[in-house]
Every structure is written in structure tokens, then in C-alpha cells.
Write an enzyme that holds these catalytic residues in place. Structure first.
Site: not given
Ligand code: CTP
Length: 401
Positions: A211, A279, A289, A308, A341
Site C-alpha cells: 500500500n 489486511d 516466480k 490484527d 474502530k
Molecule cells: N492494524 C493492525 N493490524 C492489522 C490491520 C490494522 O495493527 N492487520 C491497525 C493499524 O495499524 C491501525 C488500525 O489498525 O492502527 C486501523 O487500521 P486500518 O487499516 O484503518 O483499519 P482496518 O482494521 O484495516 O479496517 P478497514 O480496512 O476496514 O478500514
């Protein structure tokens, strides 16, 4: 009595009739115990002499970017490294304009562009120059980037006009310097974990899912917490940033490796999850490859959810950090999503921001955030990411005191 023993200031003296007051400022700084190294601009030389500054600061004065002796004795980068604070007094409209535009055409402006230290500017100029929309816009931009200002004062000026534009009196500048240097170490003895950057999830040995996170915000938070005395562990995904000094840095690639590195650094008092963790990862990642096939078909990626990290760190229990801070990077319904969240992940605070492409925040140098806590939302102005980090670190320090 202000005590600045052992603190080092780099004083840039710009050109202006008020430059004579910089001599008094140097005297006050020395009397407070601070080290002072002066940089005198070409215009500044019209108003005060190198000899006076040198005699009062008890240190040689630097004037020239391209001087062989200056560079060999103390390179311009070294000059700013050796200071705790950079002070510009008087800061003319010209210097402020160059600072805002990032122009580096002499020693003073090159230092100001290269420094990673806090900058305190004491503006001094004619009232109409101070009120000119160009100066107003420059000052607003510099403040957003974290430059501190003292003054200008209002009064009768050398040009016989009345209004704001007079250089603050040296004791007031000294007090502002003391305040800027007085962050102290309120987080001494606290352990902090910060995650930053993206994660890369391999598809095969040469391809990955990623990303646009640059890691800047997380790195700035790690640096700001360390500045306040915390013992920081930074767990970073792949970014093009140098290790911030004074902390343990673990560089990882995937979300799974980031979680493992975080768990290995526990227990901590503070966890700030600024990483943009992927995610999903590719469950059927290839060992070799992936080659194109004759029929032009595309391989099917099977995605599975990553752990997460924020939610794991937030789980209640004896080892839980006292304060867990997450981020919510959103493109729609920023506050509603952030509040959801906060509840879903079980963390204490969420720093929410709108990362729609039009904001330029993802990968940019600025951030406009809302600090969401249970039952309250604070809207912060658009600031440099370093300044957002400093404010957050101060808030964290206040939480512990
Ligand atoms: N985060 C994390 N581990 C993951 C996904 C997210 O620690 N696997 C943490 C990020 O570091 C951030 C928070 O969760 O502090 C929110 O991340 P974000 O990407 O905005 O949220 P998601 O949980 O991925 O939700 P969505 O993609 O549905 O917005």
C-alpha cells in the site's frame, strides 16, 4: 532566573535594524549557561559585526556556505546537528519567505532547510511587510510545519510607523527559547512500541501486495516519544526512511513478521500502531516466480485475513499496555468509522485521518487528524507530520502524568 546550562543554541542573525538586539540576546543566553553558535547573514553583517558576536558568544561566527575553512572546521550539516534549538533573530520577511519556499541560497537558509531541530523565529520587519498577505501566508505555513514564533511586538518602529513588526525584546526571546528547550523527559522510564509503514505480502519471490504508506507519521511518532524520554522500539515495514536515532528498530516485511516483532518487544507501557498493515495475505503464494501461460490466463490469488496487531495488543489482561493508540486512515465517514474502530479493536485512542487522494496526506509531509477517545473527539489543524507526532507525544505524556 533561567537556567540553560548545557543547552546548545544556533543563532541565525538576519539583516535588519533590530539585529543589534541579537547582541543582547547572546549575552543573556551565555549568562543563562547556554552555548551559542552564531551564523550571520550577509545582510546581518550590515548591522552587527562578526567580532561583536564572536566576543559575546565566545565562539567563532559562521557566515559563508562556501568557505573552505568554515566547512572543514564545522560543515553546515554538523552545525545544526550540534544544536538543541535553531533560533532566527531577527527573522526578516526575506528569511521567512525563503524558509517557507525551501530556498537555500546561503549558509543560514541552507541550515534552516537541512536541520531536523526545532526552529524558533523572532520576526522583525516593517508593519506593512508583516501584514502583507505573502508574509501572512508564509508564517501560517511555517507554523503548520512546527516552526515556533516569538513576537513580533507592536510599537513605534525604526521607520517611524506604528504596528506589529518590532523584534521581541531579548528577555522575551530568551523565555521563548527556554520554553522550547524545556520539553524535559516526562516519559523517562516508559517503554513504547510503535509500528510504522506498510507491509508487503508476497505473491511469489518477485511480486507482492503493498500500500502507499510512507512510514513518515509512525517514524515521527517514534522520534517524538524518544525525545520525551521513552525507551522506544520501532517495528517498521519496508520504507525508504533512515532509522531514527536512539531507539531499537526492527525492520520486517509481512504482517505476520510485524506481529511477531511486536510481541517480542512486550511488555510496554505505550503502543502506537501507525502501520498500514495489509489486511490480507496471499494464502497460495508461489515458491517460484509465476510465469505467464500460453492461453493468457491470470493466476487466482487466494487471500486470507492477516492478524490484527492493534486488536491483539488491546486485549485486556495483565500484560496490556496502559495506553494503546491506533490509527484510522479513511476515505469516507472518517469520524463514524474511527469511533467504530475504537470500539471494535478495544484500543484507547484512535488518530483518525482522511486519506482521500485529494488531501495529499498519504505519502505527503502533512496530516490533518482527529483524536478520537471514548466519548470525545478533538479536531487538530492540518500540521506537519512531525508536529502531529510532537502533539501526540505530549498528549501521551500528559496521560501518564
Ligand atoms: N492494524 C493492525 N493490524 C492489522 C490491520 C490494522 O495493527 N492487520 C491497525 C493499524 O495499524 C491501525 C488500525 O489498525 O492502527 C486501523 O487500521 P486500518 O487499516 O484503518 O483499519 P482496518 O482494521 O484495516 O479496517 P478497514 O480496512 O476496514 O478500514
Amino acid at each position: 532566573m533561567i537556567d540553560l546550562a548545557g543547552r546548545r543554541t544556533l543563532l541565525i542573525v538576519g539583516g535588519g535594524i533590530a539585529a543589534y538586539k541579537s547582541l543582547e540576546l547572546v549575552r543573556l543566553l551565555r549568562r543563562a549557561g547556554a552555548g551559542v553558535t552564531c551564523v550571520l547573514t550577509t545582510a546581518g553583517k550590515q548591522f552587527v559585526t562578526e567580532l561583536s558576536l564572536q566576543a559575546l558568544s565566545e565562539h567563532r561566527v559562521f557566515t559563508d556556505l562556501f568557505s573552505l575553512t568554515d566547512e572543514s572546521e564545522m560543515g553546515h550539516i554538523q552545525l545544526s546537528r550540534a544544536a538543541d534549538l535553531v533560533v532566527v533573530a531577527p527573522a526578516t520577511a526575506n528569511i521567512l519567505g525563503k524558509m517557507a519556499a525551501g530556498i537555500a541560497d546561503d549558509l543560514a537558509t541552507t541550515l534552516l532547510l537541512a536541520t531536523d531541530k526545532r526552529v524558533l523565529a523572532a520576526p522583525a520587519m516593517n508593519v506593512r511587510m508583516w501584514l502583507h498577505p505573502a508574509t501572512v501566508a508564509n508564517v501560517e505555513l511555517l507554523t503548520r510545519r512546527g516552526v515556533l514564533l516569538v513576537g513580533p511586538d507592536e510599537g513605534v518602529m525604526a521607520c517611524n510607523e506604528f504596528g506589529p513588526g518590532r523584534l521581541s525584546e531579548p528577555p522575551a526571546i530568551l523565555a521563548a527559547i527556554a520554553a522550547a528547550l524545556s520539553t524535559g523527559t516526562p516519559l523517562a522510564g516508559r517503554r513504547a512500541l510503535v509500528t510504522a509503514g506498510p507491509t508487503h505480502e508476497p505473491i511469489d519471490p518477485v511480486r507482492y501486495i503493498a500500500n502507499r504508506s510512507s512510514g513518515q507519521q509512525g517514524y515521527a511518532i517514534a522520534a517524538a516519544l524518544a525525545e520525551l524520554g521513552a525507551v522506544v522500539t520501532l517495528v517498521s515495514g519496508p520504507v525508504a526512511l533512515a532509522d531514527p536515532p536512539g531507539m531499537a528498530v526492527h525492520r520486517v516485511e509481512t504482517a505476520a513478521a510485524m506481529l511477531a516483532a511486536c510481541e517480542a518487544s512486550l511488555p510496554v507501557d505505550i503502543a502506537v500502531c501507525a502501520a498500514a498493515v495489509a489486511d490480507w495475505r496471499v494464502a497460495n503464494a508461489w515458491a517460484g516466480k509465476v510465469k505467464k501461460t500460453a492461453d493468457g490466463g491470470a493466476p487466482a490469488l487466494e487471500l486470507v485475513a492477516n492478524p490484527d496487531i492493534l486488536a491483539r495488543l488491546s486485549v485486556a489482561g495483565p500484560g496490556r499496555p496502559a495506553l494503546v493508540v491506533g490509527f484510522a486512515a479513511e476515505t469516507d465517514d472518517v469520524l463514524a468509522n474511527a469511533q467504530a474502530k475504537l470500539a471494535r479493536k478495544g484500543c484507547d485512542w484512535i488518530v483518525a485521518n482522511d486519506v482521500s487522494p485529494a488531501t495529499g496526506i498519504m505519502g505527503g509531509a502533512e496530516n490533518a487528524v482527529h483524536l478520537v477517545t471514548v466519548g470525545a473527539v478533538e479536531d487538530w489543524p492540518r500540521l506537519a507530520k512531525t508536529e502531529v507526532a510532537r502533539r501526540l507525544a505530549q498528549r501521551i505524556a500528559a496521560f501518564f502524568t
